[in-house]
Design a protein around this motif. Structure first.
Motif, PDB file in Angstrom:
ATOM      1  N   ILE A  54       1.220  -1.006   0.089  1.00  0.00           N
ATOM      2  CA  ILE A  54       0.171  -0.137  -0.206  1.00  0.00           C
ATOM      3  C   ILE A  54       0.869   1.176   0.024  1.00  0.00           C
ATOM      4  O   ILE A  54       0.745   2.329  -0.877  1.00  0.00           O
ATOM      5  N   LYS A  55       1.994   1.746   0.704  1.00  0.00           N
ATOM      6  CA  LYS A  55       2.809   2.248   0.955  1.00  0.00           C
ATOM      7  C   LYS A  55       3.152   2.692  -0.609  1.00  0.00           C
ATOM      8  O   LYS A  55       3.674   3.366  -1.016  1.00  0.00           O
ATOM      9  N   GLU A  56       3.976   1.965  -0.936  1.00  0.00           N
ATOM     10  CA  GLU A  56       4.709   1.754  -2.362  1.00  0.00           C
ATOM     11  C   GLU A  56       3.706   2.267  -3.297  1.00  0.00           C
ATOM     12  O   GLU A  56       3.709   2.865  -4.520  1.00  0.00           O
ATOM     13  N   ASN A  57       2.059   1.316  -3.839  1.00  0.00           N
ATOM     14  CA  ASN A  57       1.616   1.575  -4.927  1.00  0.00           C
ATOM     15  C   ASN A  57       0.187   3.146  -4.308  1.00  0.00           C
ATOM     16  O   ASN A  57      -0.489   2.806  -5.314  1.00  0.00           O
ATOM     17  N   GLY A  58       0.466   2.893  -3.234  1.00  0.00           N
ATOM     18  CA  GLY A  58      -1.498   4.154  -2.678  1.00  0.00           C
ATOM     19  C   GLY A  58      -0.167   5.510  -2.903  1.00  0.00           C
ATOM     20  O   GLY A  58       0.999   5.924  -2.557  1.00  0.00           O
ATOM     21  N   TYR A  59      -1.260   6.541  -2.250  1.00  0.00           N
ATOM     22  CA  TYR A  59      -0.674   7.527  -2.074  1.00  0.00           C
ATOM     23  C   TYR A  59      -0.816   8.113  -0.517  1.00  0.00           C
ATOM     24  O   TYR A  59      -2.156   7.453  -0.169  1.00  0.00           O
ATOM     25  N   LEU A  60       0.392   8.512   0.350  1.00  0.00           N
ATOM     26  CA  LEU A  60      -0.253   9.023   1.918  1.00  0.00           C
ATOM     27  C   LEU A  60      -1.028  10.060   1.687  1.00  0.00           C
ATOM     28  O   LEU A  60      -0.970  11.478   1.011  1.00  0.00           O
ATOM     29  N   ILE A  61      -1.870  10.587   2.654  1.00  0.00           N
ATOM     30  CA  ILE A  61      -2.897  11.165   2.635  1.00  0.00           C
ATOM     31  C   ILE A  61      -2.577  11.730   4.049  1.00  0.00           C
ATOM     32  O   ILE A  61      -2.600  11.468   5.289  1.00  0.00           O
ATOM     33  N   LYS A  62      -1.375  12.691   4.241  1.00  0.00           N
ATOM     34  CA  LYS A  62      -1.405  13.065   5.612  1.00  0.00           C
ATOM     35  C   LYS A  62      -2.764  14.344   6.314  1.00  0.00           C
ATOM     36  O   LYS A  62      -3.629  15.353   5.572  1.00  0.00           O
ATOM     37  N   TYR A  63      -3.105  13.705   7.632  1.00  0.00           N
ATOM     38  CA  TYR A  63      -4.131  15.345   8.073  1.00  0.00           C
ATOM     39  C   TYR A  63      -3.678  16.480   7.559  1.00  0.00           C
ATOM     40  O   TYR A  63      -2.514  16.684   7.956  1.00  0.00           O
ATOM     41  N   ARG A  64      -4.983  17.530   7.574  1.00  0.00           N
ATOM     42  CA  ARG A  64      -4.452  19.008   7.255  1.00  0.00           C
ATOM     43  C   ARG A  64      -5.516  19.553   8.525  1.00  0.00           C
ATOM     44  O   ARG A  64      -5.977  18.685   8.557  1.00  0.00           O
ATOM     45  N   LEU A  65      -5.416  20.821   7.858  1.00  0.00           N
ATOM     46  CA  LEU A  65      -7.223  21.788   9.011  1.00  0.00           C
ATOM     47  C   LEU A  65      -8.148  21.653   7.904  1.00  0.00           C
ATOM     48  O   LEU A  65      -8.982  21.391   7.813  1.00  0.00           O
ATOM     49  N   ASN A  66      -7.533  21.811   6.581  1.00  0.00           N
ATOM     50  CA  ASN A  66      -9.004  22.597   5.262  1.00  0.00           C
ATOM     51  C   ASN A  66      -8.678  21.494   4.337  1.00  0.00           C
ATOM     52  O   ASN A  66      -7.837  22.683   3.453  1.00  0.00           O
ATOM     53  N   PRO A  67      -8.603  20.834   4.341  1.00  0.00           N
ATOM     54  CA  PRO A  67      -9.875  20.200   4.638  1.00  0.00           C
ATOM     55  C   PRO A  67      -9.126  19.044   5.350  1.00  0.00           C
ATOM     56  O   PRO A  67      -7.799  18.795   4.869  1.00  0.00           O
ATOM     57  N   LEU A  68      -9.537  18.616   6.380  1.00  0.00           N
ATOM     58  CA  LEU A  68      -9.199  17.836   7.160  1.00  0.00           C
ATOM     59  C   LEU A  68      -8.422  16.522   6.603  1.00  0.00           C
ATOM     60  O   LEU A  68      -7.369  16.543   6.921  1.00  0.00           O
ATOM     61  N   ILE A  69      -8.791  15.588   5.692  1.00  0.00           N
ATOM     62  CA  ILE A  69      -8.434  14.920   5.148  1.00  0.00           C
ATOM     63  C   ILE A  69      -8.329  15.212   3.428  1.00  0.00           C
ATOM     64  O   ILE A  69      -8.974  15.189   2.726  1.00  0.00           O
ATOM     65  N   PRO A  70      -7.066  15.882   2.962  1.00  0.00           N
ATOM     66  CA  PRO A  70      -7.124  16.656   1.555  1.00  0.00           C
ATOM     67  C   PRO A  70      -6.419  15.469   1.061  1.00  0.00           C
ATOM     68  O   PRO A  70      -6.053  15.625  -0.605  1.00  0.00           O
ATOM     69  N   TYR A  71      -7.413  14.810   0.608  1.00  0.00           N
ATOM     70  CA  TYR A  71      -7.690  13.254  -0.358  1.00  0.00           C
ATOM     71  C   TYR A  71      -7.324  13.621  -1.933  1.00  0.00           C
ATOM     72  O   TYR A  71      -7.477  12.857  -2.449  1.00  0.00           O
ATOM     73  N   LEU A  72      -8.341  15.334  -2.015  1.00  0.00           N
ATOM     74  CA  LEU A  72      -8.157  15.153  -3.899  1.00  0.00           C
ATOM     75  C   LEU A  72      -6.546  15.689  -4.422  1.00  0.00           C
ATOM     76  O   LEU A  72      -6.448  15.415  -5.389  1.00  0.00           O
ATOM     77  N   LYS A  73      -5.355  15.854  -3.087  1.00  0.00           N
ATOM     78  CA  LYS A  73      -4.831  16.003  -3.693  1.00  0.00           C
ATOM     79  C   LYS A  73      -3.649  14.701  -3.512  1.00  0.00           C
ATOM     80  O   LYS A  73      -3.000  14.152  -5.162  1.00  0.00           O
ATOM     81  N   ALA A  74      -4.428  13.332  -3.013  1.00  0.00           N
ATOM     82  CA  ALA A  74      -3.932  12.224  -3.947  1.00  0.00           C
ATOM     83  C   ALA A  74      -4.512  11.666  -4.804  1.00  0.00           C
ATOM     84  O   ALA A  74      -4.132  11.073  -6.084  1.00  0.00           O
ATOM     85  N   VAL A  75      -5.467  12.287  -5.240  1.00  0.00           N
ATOM     86  CA  VAL A  75      -5.885  12.180  -7.314  1.00  0.00           C
ATOM     87  C   VAL A  75      -5.588  12.948  -7.746  1.00  0.00           C
ATOM     88  O   VAL A  75      -5.670  12.352  -8.957  1.00  0.00           O
ATOM     89  N   ASP A  76      -5.357  13.606  -7.549  1.00  0.00           N
ATOM     90  CA  ASP A  76      -4.877  14.694  -8.489  1.00  0.00           C
ATOM     91  C   ASP A  76      -3.488  13.788  -8.835  1.00  0.00           C
ATOM     92  O   ASP A  76      -3.101  14.404 -10.045  1.00  0.00           O
ATOM     93  N   GLN A  77      -2.418  13.657  -7.881  1.00  0.00           N
ATOM     94  CA  GLN A  77      -1.629  12.495  -8.111  1.00  0.00           C
ATOM     95  C   GLN A  77      -2.218  11.350  -9.429  1.00  0.00           C
ATOM     96  O   GLN A  77      -0.827  11.368 -10.087  1.00  0.00           O
ATOM     97  N   LEU A  78      -2.692  10.754  -8.469  1.00  0.00           N
ATOM     98  CA  LEU A  78      -3.636   9.785  -9.072  1.00  0.00           C
ATOM     99  C   LEU A  78      -3.691   9.646 -10.778  1.00  0.00           C
ATOM    100  O   LEU A  78      -3.603   8.937 -11.972  1.00  0.00           O
ATOM    101  N   LEU A  79      -4.211  10.717 -10.738  1.00  0.00           N
ATOM    102  CA  LEU A  79      -4.540  11.848 -12.380  1.00  0.00           C
ATOM    103  C   LEU A  79      -3.799  11.818 -12.727  1.00  0.00           C
ATOM    104  O   LEU A  79      -3.276  11.014 -14.285  1.00  0.00           O
ATOM    105  N   ILE A  80      -2.118  12.133 -12.768  1.00  0.00           N
ATOM    106  CA  ILE A  80      -1.167  12.555 -13.300  1.00  0.00           C
ATOM    107  C   ILE A  80      -0.639  11.520 -13.754  1.00  0.00           C
ATOM    108  O   ILE A  80      -0.546  11.003 -15.098  1.00  0.00           O
ATOM    109  N   GLU A  81      -0.978  10.670 -12.559  1.00  0.00           N
ATOM    110  CA  GLU A  81       0.660   9.064 -12.672  1.00  0.00           C
ATOM    111  C   GLU A  81      -1.149   7.778 -14.618  1.00  0.00           C
ATOM    112  O   GLU A  81       0.166   8.030 -14.755  1.00  0.00           O
ATOM    113  N   GLN A  82      -1.752   8.427 -13.588  1.00  0.00           N
ATOM    114  CA  GLN A  82      -1.754   7.206 -14.338  1.00  0.00           C
ATOM    115  C   GLN A  82      -3.506   7.700 -15.509  1.00  0.00           C
ATOM    116  O   GLN A  82      -3.449   6.782 -16.301  1.00  0.00           O
ATOM    117  N   TYR A  83      -3.763   8.556 -15.658  1.00  0.00           N
ATOM    118  CA  TYR A  83      -4.637   8.890 -16.588  1.00  0.00           C
ATOM    119  C   TYR A  83      -3.935   9.823 -17.486  1.00  0.00           C
ATOM    120  O   TYR A  83      -4.860   9.844 -18.639  1.00  0.00           O
TER     121      TYR A  83
END
Lengths: 213, 213
Positions: A176-205
């Motif tokens: 999971i560490k190797e193939n997934g994207y770590l999402i670090k807690y932030r304040l706004n938003p708490l779980i900034p998972y769309l940053k990981a989606v951005d990376q996913l889009l760049i790398e895979q799509y």
């Protein structure tokens, strides 16, 4: 109250929440103790919605209604109903014109994510969405490690399909560490998972599709 | 039982369904009498899913659960619950990588579609989805005319916003005919609304965005 961790970093409590039996193992900076992953995601989705970034909702729990009372001059009351198994994942929505579809799962395990957290119909649904060019993934929270990852659906399928033919029943954290994207807690938003989606889009799509932006 | 309409066309009942007080006005060839628009759409969505064309689902009705019994050795029973107002539209999903979001409404009116079929929160949701580059529309069925249209959300907003400042409280059928897309009943699927979506994509989006296919 401020905590000072060995790293010297200050731990800021975002809101006053109780800590509910959790012993933090890692120096999370903004994670709210006692919130479920679902609560954290809902709050994050509210942030994304309020800021015009994305429209992502958790779907309501499907209920089989058997009996409803209609009292005079007041709201209808459901008197008998049963929980049904969802035929899809829990979350979907739109971000930059992309269709996002995902599930969120927690585990107390520390070295691997058990596949029995998924149902066959959820995997089937994600495969169908992926075939229709949706962006599918799962958000996995290792509660004891206080770490959250976004794992692309294709990586999940790899372990899921292999399990059907006798492969291991969990996904190793190292994978999971190797193939997934770590999402670090932030304040706004708490779980900034769309940053990981951005990376996913760049790398895979971006390579395969024309970018929409 | 076969009906012969003045046009000489035969009315084929696809499945045995009751006719529920409806007097058909137009010689629909495949429309199923007595099916609600929701049933017709669900059946169409099943067809699209089974054929790998699109993954579109109706969201479950949101319920506020108050009391649940957990009887021994049997499923949990919800004993008190209330219907909540949905904060989104009823349908969403993915088609050719596009995020689709829509509501489906029926009216017995013959010359216009009343705007009170919509709630402010549904309009707000559609505006947010559109801002995130989703494809938003409404499917309107004129029950008495037995005609179904796909009306792009922007056309709906035009009348909705004007109503707020004293404009008319309905959308004239003539406007819907001119700006929407007529969806003719077919067998597979019953309501081939993705054809109308294709037209919508060509006319409204291909110019602005890079096509994803």
């Amino acid at each position: 109250m401020n905590f000072h961790y060995p790293s010297g970093k200050k731990y800021a409590v975002a809101k006053s929440t109780s800590s509910k039996k959790q012993t933090p193992k890692a120096p999370t900076q903004f994670g709210k103790r006692g919130m479920s992953l679902e609560d954290e995601l809902n709050e994050s989705n509210q942030f994304y919605l309020a800021h015009g970034i994305a429209v992502i909702h958790k779907k309501p729990t499907p209920i089989q209604i058997v009996k409803v009372d209609y009292p005079k001059r007041s709201a209808a009351v459901i008197r008998e109903a049963y929980f049904r198994q969802a035929s899809t994942t829990d979350y979907n929505g739109v971000y930059k014109g992309y269709y996002l579809d995902f599930d969120a799962k927690e585990t107390k395990r520390k070295t691997a994510f058990p596949l029995d957290n998924f149902h066959a119909h959820q995997i089937r649904h994600m495969k169908a969405c992926l075939a229709a060019d949706g962006i599918c993934f799962t958000i996995i929270k290792f509660v004891e490690l206080d770490q959250i990852f976004l794992l692309p659906a294709t990586n999940l399928f790899f372990y899921w399909d292999r399990q059907q033919t006798g492969g291991r029943k969990s996904i190793p954290l190292s994978y999971i560490k190797e193939n997934g994207y770590l999402i670090k807690y932030r304040l706004n938003p708490l779980i900034p998972y769309l940053k990981a989606v951005d990376q996913l889009l760049i790398e895979q799509y971006e390579g395969e599709h024309n970018a929409k932006e």
